[in-house]
Design an enzyme around this catalytic site. Structure first.
Site, PDB file in Angstrom:
ATOM      1  N   LYS A   1      33.049  36.446  52.355  1.00  0.00           N
ATOM      2  CA  LYS A   1      31.740  36.168  51.730  1.00  0.00           C
ATOM      3  C   LYS A   1      30.710  35.752  52.781  1.00  0.00           C
ATOM      4  O   LYS A   1      29.552  36.173  52.717  1.00  0.00           O
ATOM      5  CB  LYS A   1      31.876  35.099  50.639  1.00  0.00           C
ATOM      6  CG  LYS A   1      32.615  35.565  49.390  1.00  0.00           C
ATOM      7  CD  LYS A   1      31.904  36.719  48.707  1.00  0.00           C
ATOM      8  CE  LYS A   1      32.549  37.128  47.395  1.00  0.00           C
ATOM      9  NZ  LYS A   1      32.006  38.401  46.870  1.00  0.00           N
TER      10      LYS A   1
ATOM     11  N   ILE B   1      37.035  51.957  38.958  1.00  0.00           N
ATOM     12  CA  ILE B   1      38.098  52.628  39.716  1.00  0.00           C
ATOM     13  C   ILE B   1      39.189  53.043  38.733  1.00  0.00           C
ATOM     14  O   ILE B   1      39.370  52.395  37.694  1.00  0.00           O
ATOM     15  CB  ILE B   1      38.690  51.735  40.834  1.00  0.00           C
ATOM     16  CG1 ILE B   1      39.068  50.353  40.285  1.00  0.00           C
ATOM     17  CG2 ILE B   1      37.749  51.612  42.011  1.00  0.00           C
ATOM     18  CD1 ILE B   1      39.896  49.517  41.241  1.00  0.00           C
TER      19      ILE B   1
ATOM     20  N   GLN C   1      35.107  40.899  35.305  1.00  0.00           N
ATOM     21  CA  GLN C   1      34.628  39.746  34.524  1.00  0.00           C
ATOM     22  C   GLN C   1      33.103  39.705  34.481  1.00  0.00           C
ATOM     23  O   GLN C   1      32.511  39.512  33.426  1.00  0.00           O
ATOM     24  CB  GLN C   1      35.159  38.433  35.127  1.00  0.00           C
ATOM     25  CG  GLN C   1      34.909  37.229  34.220  1.00  0.00           C
ATOM     26  CD  GLN C   1      34.880  35.890  34.965  1.00  0.00           C
ATOM     27  OE1 GLN C   1      34.844  35.837  36.186  1.00  0.00           O
ATOM     28  NE2 GLN C   1      34.881  34.807  34.208  1.00  0.00           N
TER      29      GLN C   1
ATOM     30  N   TYR D   1      38.875  35.055  51.429  1.00  0.00           N
ATOM     31  CA  TYR D   1      37.795  35.274  50.457  1.00  0.00           C
ATOM     32  C   TYR D   1      36.489  34.680  50.997  1.00  0.00           C
ATOM     33  O   TYR D   1      35.451  35.336  51.022  1.00  0.00           O
ATOM     34  CB  TYR D   1      38.203  34.612  49.137  1.00  0.00           C
ATOM     35  CG  TYR D   1      37.189  34.672  48.031  1.00  0.00           C
ATOM     36  CD1 TYR D   1      36.939  35.858  47.350  1.00  0.00           C
ATOM     37  CD2 TYR D   1      36.507  33.526  47.630  1.00  0.00           C
ATOM     38  CE1 TYR D   1      36.018  35.893  46.318  1.00  0.00           C
ATOM     39  CE2 TYR D   1      35.596  33.558  46.599  1.00  0.00           C
ATOM     40  CZ  TYR D   1      35.353  34.744  45.946  1.00  0.00           C
ATOM     41  OH  TYR D   1      34.444  34.781  44.921  1.00  0.00           O
TER      42      TYR D   1
ATOM     43  N   ILE E   1      34.516  51.612  46.038  1.00  0.00           N
ATOM     44  CA  ILE E   1      33.674  51.087  47.135  1.00  0.00           C
ATOM     45  C   ILE E   1      34.195  51.487  48.506  1.00  0.00           C
ATOM     46  O   ILE E   1      33.448  51.471  49.486  1.00  0.00           O
ATOM     47  CB  ILE E   1      33.528  49.554  47.001  1.00  0.00           C
ATOM     48  CG1 ILE E   1      32.341  49.065  47.831  1.00  0.00           C
ATOM     49  CG2 ILE E   1      34.811  48.833  47.408  1.00  0.00           C
ATOM     50  CD1 ILE E   1      31.853  47.708  47.481  1.00  0.00           C
TER      51      ILE E   1
HETATM   52  N1  SER Z   1      35.731  32.100  41.100  1.00  0.00           N
HETATM   53  C1  SER Z   1      36.053  32.397  42.466  1.00  0.00           C
HETATM   54  C2  SER Z   1      37.468  32.109  42.747  1.00  0.00           C
HETATM   55  O1  SER Z   1      37.977  31.163  42.184  1.00  0.00           O
HETATM   56  C3  SER Z   1      35.191  31.604  43.395  1.00  0.00           C
HETATM   57  O2  SER Z   1      33.949  32.194  43.509  1.00  0.00           O
HETATM   58  O3  SER Z   1      38.048  32.756  43.538  1.00  0.00           O
END
Ligand code: SER
Length: 317
Positions: A146, A34, A12, A142, A54
């Site tokens: 980060k 990839i 995106q 996630y 990666i």
């Molecule tokens: N757009 C991402 C998500 O919704 C958040 O950074 O996972």
């Protein structure tokens, strides 16, 4: 002149960033991808493309050598909802992958941009105007990835002098390449439903606020932070940036200014809703504004106007 590698160039963010950086004839921009996510159309035709997995440090190093790469945009990641289904893969790509990039960057003296996210905050963080420096404690893999990425990027800067820079992105809204598997994706999907004349089933509950941003602002942020004079930096990894915060009924009202008979119903997805509730309502981006001049251009209605017009053109062709 810059020689740039984009890891994740067909995603995106990557698909738009690659084209924007290529629009400057001084840049050579290698579109890393990839297998299974090959570049197509103008992304393929407008410059070099290489397989850049990666998880394969040797492959990344070889591209950096061959193209004399000085700047890497590392956009490989699983978004929040997909990552909850595949936490180990999310870690392998997000954290082990970043270590591969940072090690190569250390040896070959490259600057590295790696996006962070509103997802790096958690339910213990202040909800409104969440400060740059505050308690984090994310609940998702996630977000944990980060936070780790931010700390690793700072570590490689302090210990080895690698020029790492980053921003914490809100949900990103764009009409070109769809996002895949994020909590904020509803704010893209809603425009597709509106333009197609469909009723939108909203997976996020009424009154749930999250920060969002239109892709042109996000692309500009990525380019401007890498071009900024680091003498002004107090922070590096990672800066809060913001442009708008809304809940489903607010984006719905914005769209109805242009498509008055558009309909939305709520069909709340429990996983997405619990993730959304653990994230801030809005971020305070004053450090990015002060340290490198960040300033958004699009508000909600300006974005809605442009999204509807662009999607009407795209879906008609
Ligand atoms: N757009 C991402 C998500 O919704 C958040 O950074 O996972």
């Amino acid at each position: 002149m810059k020689n740039i590698l984009i890891i994740g160039s067909t995603g995106q963010i990557g698909s738009e960033l690659t084209m924007k950086l290529r629009s400057n004839p001084q840049n050579t921009v290698v579109a890393g991808y990839i297998p299974g996510a090959e570049p197509k159309g103008e992304l393929l035709e407008s410059g070099p493309a290489e397989i850049a997995d990666i998880t394969n440090a040797v492959q990344i190093a070889s591209i950096i050598d061959r193209y004399k790469v000085d700047t890497v945009y590392n956009l490989a990641a699983l978004l929040s909802v997909v990552a909850e289904a595949k936490p180990l893969l999310a870690w392998k790509i997000g954290v082990d992958g970043l270590i591969n990039v940072l090690e190569v960057a250390r040896e070959k003296h490259c600057a590295v941009f790696t996006p962070s996210s509103i997802g790096s905050f958690g339910p213990d963080s202040p909800k409104d105007k969440t400060p740059q420096d505050t308690v984090r404690n994310p609940l998702t893999i996630y977000g944990i990835s980060k936070v780790t990425d931010e700390m690793l990027s700072n570590y490689y800067h302090h210990k080895y002098g690698v020029d790492t820079r980053s921003v914490r992105f809100p949900g990103l809204i764009s009409y070109m390449t769809p996002p895949g598997g994020g909590t904020t994706d509803y704010a893209v999907d809603i425009y597709y439903s509106a333009v197609r004349g469909e009723t939108f089933e909203c997976p996020i509950a009424q009154g749930t606020y999250m920060d969002m941003m239109y892709m042109p602002d996000a692309i500009r942020a990525m380019i401007e932070i890498m071009e900024a004079d680091p003498a002004g930096f107090v922070h590096r990894n990672s800066f809060n940036i913001a442009s708008m915060s809304f809940s489903p009924e607010i984006i719905y009202d914005s769209i109805r200014k242009y498509i008055p008979d558009f309909k939305m119903v709520y069909k709340v997805d429990p996983l997405k809703q619990s993730i959304a509730e653990s994230w801030p309502n809005s971020l305070d981006d004053s450090c990015a504004r002060a340290e490198w001049g960040w300033k958004p251009e699009y508000d909600l209605d300006a974005m809605t106007r442009d999204m509807i017009q662009r999607l009407q053109e795209k879906l008609a062709s």
